[in-house]
Design an enzyme around this catalytic site. Sequence first.
Site, PDB file in Angstrom:
ATOM      1  N   SER A 113       0.843  -1.206   0.000  1.00  0.00           N
ATOM      2  CA  SER A 113       0.000   0.000   0.000  1.00  0.00           C
ATOM      3  C   SER A 113       0.875   1.252   0.000  1.00  0.00           C
ATOM      4  O   SER A 113       2.050   1.197   0.367  1.00  0.00           O
ATOM      5  CB  SER A 113      -0.893   0.006   1.237  1.00  0.00           C
ATOM      6  OG  SER A 113      -1.528  -1.243   1.365  1.00  0.00           O
TER       7      SER A 113
HETATM    8  C1  LIG Z   1      -3.247  -4.135  -0.108  1.00  0.00           C
HETATM    9  S1  LIG Z   1      -2.672  -5.744   0.107  1.00  0.00           S
HETATM   10  C2  LIG Z   1      -1.916  -5.717   1.690  1.00  0.00           C
HETATM   11  C3  LIG Z   1      -0.747  -4.808   1.865  1.00  0.00           C
HETATM   12  C4  LIG Z   1       0.145  -5.245   2.971  1.00  0.00           C
HETATM   13  N1  LIG Z   1      -0.378  -4.977   4.282  1.00  0.00           N
HETATM   14  C5  LIG Z   1       1.568  -4.734   2.803  1.00  0.00           C
HETATM   15  O1  LIG Z   1       2.097  -4.094   3.715  1.00  0.00           O
HETATM   16  O2  LIG Z   1       2.146  -5.009   1.777  1.00  0.00           O
HETATM   17  C6  LIG Z   1      -4.151  -6.664   0.496  1.00  0.00           C
HETATM   18  C7  LIG Z   1      -3.881  -8.116   0.773  1.00  0.00           C
HETATM   19  O3  LIG Z   1      -5.045  -8.677   1.351  1.00  0.00           O
HETATM   20  C8  LIG Z   1      -5.049 -10.044   0.970  1.00  0.00           C
HETATM   21  N2  LIG Z   1      -6.356 -10.628   1.250  1.00  0.00           N
HETATM   22  C9  LIG Z   1      -7.486 -10.545   0.506  1.00  0.00           C
HETATM   23  N3  LIG Z   1      -8.465 -11.259   1.081  1.00  0.00           N
HETATM   24  C10 LIG Z   1      -7.949 -11.788   2.224  1.00  0.00           C
HETATM   25  C11 LIG Z   1      -8.467 -12.607   3.251  1.00  0.00           C
HETATM   26  N4  LIG Z   1      -9.715 -13.056   3.224  1.00  0.00           N
HETATM   27  N5  LIG Z   1      -7.655 -12.962   4.268  1.00  0.00           N
HETATM   28  C12 LIG Z   1      -6.369 -12.539   4.313  1.00  0.00           C
HETATM   29  N6  LIG Z   1      -5.821 -11.766   3.363  1.00  0.00           N
HETATM   30  C13 LIG Z   1      -6.602 -11.377   2.330  1.00  0.00           C
HETATM   31  C14 LIG Z   1      -4.659  -9.977  -0.496  1.00  0.00           C
HETATM   32  O4  LIG Z   1      -4.248 -11.254  -0.975  1.00  0.00           O
HETATM   33  C15 LIG Z   1      -3.566  -8.933  -0.465  1.00  0.00           C
HETATM   34  O5  LIG Z   1      -2.294  -9.522  -0.346  1.00  0.00           O
END
Ligand SMILES: C[S@@+](CC[C@H](N)C(=O)[O-])C[C@H]1O[C@@H](n2cnc3c(N)ncnc32)[C@H](O)[C@@H]1O
Length: 404
Positions: A113
């Site tokens: 992000s």
């Molecule tokens: C914007 S990214 C996260 C950014 C992260 N916090 C970083 O510092 O890089 C959103 C993440 O949420 C994950 N995601 C989506 N649905 C999810 C779920 N049900 N449980 C856990 N992770 C999930 C996606 O695979 C993705 O990697």
Amino acid sequence: MGNRQGRRQAQVTTIQHQPEQAAMRGLLQAVSDTLGHAVAPEWVEAAHATPRHQFLPERIWLNDGNDTYIPCDLQDNPSGWFAAAYANAPVVTQVCDGREPEDGEVWPSSSASAPSIVLQMLEALDVQDGMTALEIGTGTGWNCALLCHHLGDANVVSIEVDPEVIAGARTSLANAGRHPEVVCADGSRGWELRAPYDRVLFTCSVRRLPLPVLQQTKPGGVILTPWDNPWMTWGLLRLAVGENGTAVGRFSPDSAFMTIRQQRTDLRIFRDVVSEDHVPDQSETTLARRCVVAGDAGFSVGMRLGDVWHAWQDSPIEGVHDRLWLATTDGTSWAAVDHDGGEEDRFTVYQYGPRRLWDEAEAAYAWWVENDRPGPARFGMTVVPDGSHRAWLDRPANDWQLRG
Ligand SMILES: C[S@@+](CC[C@H](N)C(=O)[O-])C[C@H]1O[C@@H](n2cnc3c(N)ncnc32)[C@H](O)[C@@H]1O
């Protein structure tokens, strides 16, 4: 000899670290400029200890400004790759859930992000020494590493649903000397084994706060989540959990994150909603369509409608310049609002199904105007222990059941 080699090694390391330290200083300045205040010293320290480029895969995707994602490989374009790592912008690290794009349609499914929103969310989370935190959406692991720096590895759990993404995060975290519990699971179930938590941070957006996560947060705890509405993905919701297990909090006008996988909808107007035998009612309106889909009005209309989605279509039929489609997320009602491309704000409206969606959108827009055009910061949400959601304006008593 051994000592001399050691000194040379140290020198090389210092020289190698200089560009990233300078880049991190520049990045933190850009973050401060965006936030409008200096980044708190504890997060500056955490960021310097957590070089962002070390958390990125060798292939990233860069947005060309038109929401088209172009791969950028460390090998082929090291300076472009490094610049992206230290820009105050999101970096897409996975597309299409790691599968081959269908019909050439490339969409982001994981990212690091934008640093300003990461730090803004960490500040809003208000973590204190000794607290435990659950992050949902590990992604690259950068956010998780910052949390670990503040709270200690033993107090942080991070969940990621995608096995390929989590493998990269685990490696990056270990390389950075961080060893929190990183779980490959569906974060909408929370992580019962280490509950209850003082703080829960979603880094993917939710349409509904998953009940297990509410139940796993301590009374007095805080849940921070980007918000997703089928109408418009916008807003950061900060919920405080009370002694009775009810969570109450307000929105701020920030952030647009990818939706948590279990709450995504893939609704296609011609596949799932409109059928040839539908005979819609026809009427006219003069309310400009763009008023109801963008900015503060769009956020407000989305809150009032709850379960309605929209999309634009160019030149749908002869004589129509563009069309705004509206549909309920269950696909049972739809509306189409057409403009002929002329100068006049006059639109033809077609509505079908048990609900009159354009009439609802117009009523929601009128409500927004009557209430002095509120922005997201005047809205809030109450989530009660049975999982039902009540949206409100200004104060919790001024509420309505969130539809859908
Ligand atoms: C914007 S990214 C996260 C950014 C992260 N916090 C970083 O510092 O890089 C959103 C993440 O949420 C994950 N995601 C989506 N649905 C999810 C779920 N049900 N449980 C856990 N992770 C999930 C996606 O695979 C993705 O990697």
